[in-house]
Design a protein around this motif. Structure first.
Motif, short mmCIF file in Angstrom:
data_model
loop_
_atom_site.label_atom_id
_atom_site.label_comp_id
_atom_site.label_asym_id
_atom_site.label_seq_id
_atom_site.Cartn_x
_atom_site.Cartn_y
_atom_site.Cartn_z
N ALA A 1 -23.95 -4.49 -38.87
CA ALA A 1 -22.75 -5.31 -38.69
C ALA A 1 -21.51 -4.52 -39.14
CB ALA A 1 -22.88 -6.59 -39.50
N GLY A 2 -20.65 -4.21 -38.18
CA GLY A 2 -19.53 -3.32 -38.47
C GLY A 2 -20.03 -1.89 -38.50
N SER A 3 -20.66 -1.49 -37.38
CA SER A 3 -21.46 -0.26 -37.35
C SER A 3 -20.64 1.01 -37.28
CB SER A 3 -22.43 -0.31 -36.17
OG SER A 3 -21.77 -0.80 -35.01
N GLY A 4 -19.36 0.92 -36.98
CA GLY A 4 -18.51 2.10 -36.96
C GLY A 4 -19.06 3.19 -36.03
N GLY B 1 -21.90 4.51 -36.26
CA GLY B 1 -23.36 4.47 -36.23
C GLY B 1 -24.00 5.28 -37.35
N ARG B 2 -23.22 5.59 -38.35
CA ARG B 2 -23.72 6.39 -39.48
C ARG B 2 -24.99 5.79 -40.08
NH1 ARG B 2 -22.77 6.19 -45.09
NH2 ARG B 2 -21.62 4.25 -44.79
N VAL B 3 -25.00 4.48 -40.30
CA VAL B 3 -26.14 3.83 -40.95
C VAL B 3 -27.21 3.46 -39.92
CG1 VAL B 3 -26.85 1.85 -42.35
CG2 VAL B 3 -24.64 2.97 -42.79
N GLY B 4 -26.79 2.75 -38.88
CA GLY B 4 -27.76 2.32 -37.87
C GLY B 4 -28.38 3.49 -37.12
N VAL C 1 -13.26 2.82 -30.10
CA VAL C 1 -13.30 4.28 -30.29
C VAL C 1 -14.53 4.65 -31.14
CG1 VAL C 1 -12.06 6.27 -31.23
CG2 VAL C 1 -10.80 4.45 -30.08
N LEU C 2 -14.77 3.88 -32.17
CA LEU C 2 -15.93 4.17 -33.03
C LEU C 2 -17.24 3.84 -32.31
CD1 LEU C 2 -14.77 3.04 -36.60
CD2 LEU C 2 -14.37 5.17 -35.39
N VAL C 3 -17.24 2.79 -31.52
CA VAL C 3 -18.46 2.44 -30.77
C VAL C 3 -18.78 3.56 -29.77
CG1 VAL C 3 -19.47 0.82 -29.12
CG2 VAL C 3 -18.22 -0.04 -31.10
N GLY D 1 -17.58 -5.80 -30.42
CA GLY D 1 -17.45 -7.24 -30.62
C GLY D 1 -16.92 -7.55 -32.00
N ASP D 2 -16.34 -8.73 -32.12
CA ASP D 2 -15.85 -9.18 -33.42
C ASP D 2 -16.97 -9.94 -34.13
OD1 ASP D 2 -14.55 -10.59 -35.57
OD2 ASP D 2 -12.65 -10.13 -34.57
N LEU D 3 -17.25 -9.58 -35.36
CA LEU D 3 -18.34 -10.23 -36.10
C LEU D 3 -18.08 -11.72 -36.29
CD1 LEU D 3 -18.94 -7.45 -38.78
CD2 LEU D 3 -20.38 -7.96 -36.79
N ALA D 4 -16.82 -12.12 -36.25
CA ALA D 4 -16.50 -13.53 -36.42
C ALA D 4 -16.87 -14.34 -35.18
CB ALA D 4 -15.01 -13.70 -36.72
C1 LIG Z 1 -15.00 1.77 -43.03
S1 LIG Z 1 -15.74 1.37 -41.47
C2 LIG Z 1 -17.48 1.39 -41.88
C3 LIG Z 1 -18.35 1.68 -40.69
C4 LIG Z 1 -19.84 1.74 -40.96
N1 LIG Z 1 -20.37 0.47 -41.45
C5 LIG Z 1 -20.18 2.82 -41.95
O1 LIG Z 1 -20.44 2.51 -43.11
O2 LIG Z 1 -20.17 3.99 -41.56
C6 LIG Z 1 -15.37 -0.37 -41.34
C7 LIG Z 1 -15.76 -0.92 -39.98
O3 LIG Z 1 -15.72 -2.34 -40.00
C8 LIG Z 1 -15.42 -2.76 -38.69
N2 LIG Z 1 -14.97 -4.14 -38.74
C9 LIG Z 1 -14.14 -4.71 -39.63
N3 LIG Z 1 -13.97 -6.00 -39.33
C10 LIG Z 1 -14.70 -6.26 -38.23
C11 LIG Z 1 -14.94 -7.42 -37.44
N4 LIG Z 1 -14.37 -8.60 -37.73
N5 LIG Z 1 -15.77 -7.31 -36.40
C12 LIG Z 1 -16.35 -6.14 -36.07
N6 LIG Z 1 -16.16 -5.00 -36.77
C13 LIG Z 1 -15.34 -5.06 -37.84
C14 LIG Z 1 -14.34 -1.78 -38.26
O4 LIG Z 1 -14.15 -1.78 -36.87
C15 LIG Z 1 -14.88 -0.47 -38.82
O5 LIG Z 1 -15.66 0.22 -37.91
#
Ligand SMILES: C[S@@+](CC[C@H](N)C(=O)[O-])C[C@H]1O[C@@H](n2cnc3c(N)ncnc32)[C@H](O)[C@@H]1O
Length: 201
Positions: free
Chosen positions: A55-58, A60-63, A81-83, A98-101
């Motif tokens: 959730a909030g995969s950025g 893809g570092r973790v996943g 861009v991160l996806v 997608g937005d997690l909300a």
């Molecule tokens: C600092 S990055 C961390 C990315 C990843 N989890 C990692 O640890 O490498 C924060 C991420 O949270 C995502 N993010 C924040 N709020 C979000 C939301 N409401 N829905 C989806 N993504 C969200 C941002 O798009 C961003 O990629």
């Protein structure tokens, strides 16, 4: 209407933000930094072939790591861009914008529940405040009964840990374990980081 995340607002204000973030992690990797501590902890929670929601995969570092060791990973992030970078670096997982909300993966053709949700890298502190409980609710709605979440973020970033504990309870999560690091140091009241292992009842 869903309030845009803080991250979305930052990228709107600075179009270079995402590229700079990607480069920062490329530099850390090139310098030999360990970027997989969160993923190793989550891997230890799971049998091989588990279903993981990042959730909030950025990028893809973790996943990406978890897909690489044999889990079925779906990552969702609001930053296109991160996806795109996650898709480039880790084609073995599914990456969705997608937005997690507003998370509703069955509506996007991903019907099966997850064994665990991982939410690392301060994602929780980038959520719009008005969406915090809803995001935690939707994470919970996506795990199987007894499924868990591993959520980590730092203190001093606008989301007091006490507020998070209350929000998680409202969203129906039970707390299994509180840590102050991803390498299993116990949580203390003055900890500057929180790793919460939550369970869906
Ligand atoms: C600092 S990055 C961390 C990315 C990843 N989890 C990692 O640890 O490498 C924060 C991420 O949270 C995502 N993010 C924040 N709020 C979000 C939301 N409401 N829905 C989806 N993504 C969200 C941002 O798009 C961003 O990629």
């Amino acid at each position: 209407m869903t309030e845009p995340s803080i991250w979305t607002r930052m990228t709107a204000e600075n179009p270079e933000h995402s590229a700079a973030y990607i480069q920062r992690f490329r530099d850390l990797a090139a310098a030999g930094q360990d970027l997989f501590g969160e993923a190793r902890l989550v891997d230890a929670m799971l049998p091989r072939g588990s279903r993981v929601l990042d959730a909030g995969s950025g990028t893809g570092r973790v996943g990406g790591f978890l897909a690489g060791v044999g889990h079925a990973v779906v990552g969702v992030d609001g930053d296109p861009v991160l996806v795109a970078e996650a898709e480039r670096q880790h084609p073995g997982a599914t990456w969705l914008i997608g937005d997690l909300a507003e998370l509703d993966l069955p509506a996007r053709g991903v019907p099966e529940p997850f064994d665990v949700v991982v939410c690392a890298g301060n994602v929780m502190t980038f959520l719009a405040e008005s969406t915090r409980v809803e995001v935690l609710r939707r994470m919970r709605a996506h795990v199987a009964p007894g499924g868990r979440a591993a959520i980590g973020f730092g203190a001093g970033r606008g989301y007091p840990f006490e507020d998070f504990f209350a929000d998680a309870a409202v969203a129906g999560w039970a707390t299994d374990l509180l840590l102050s690091t991803w390498d299993l140091r116990p949580f203390t009241p003055d900890a500057d980081f929180l790793v919460a292992i939550l369970r869906s009842g």
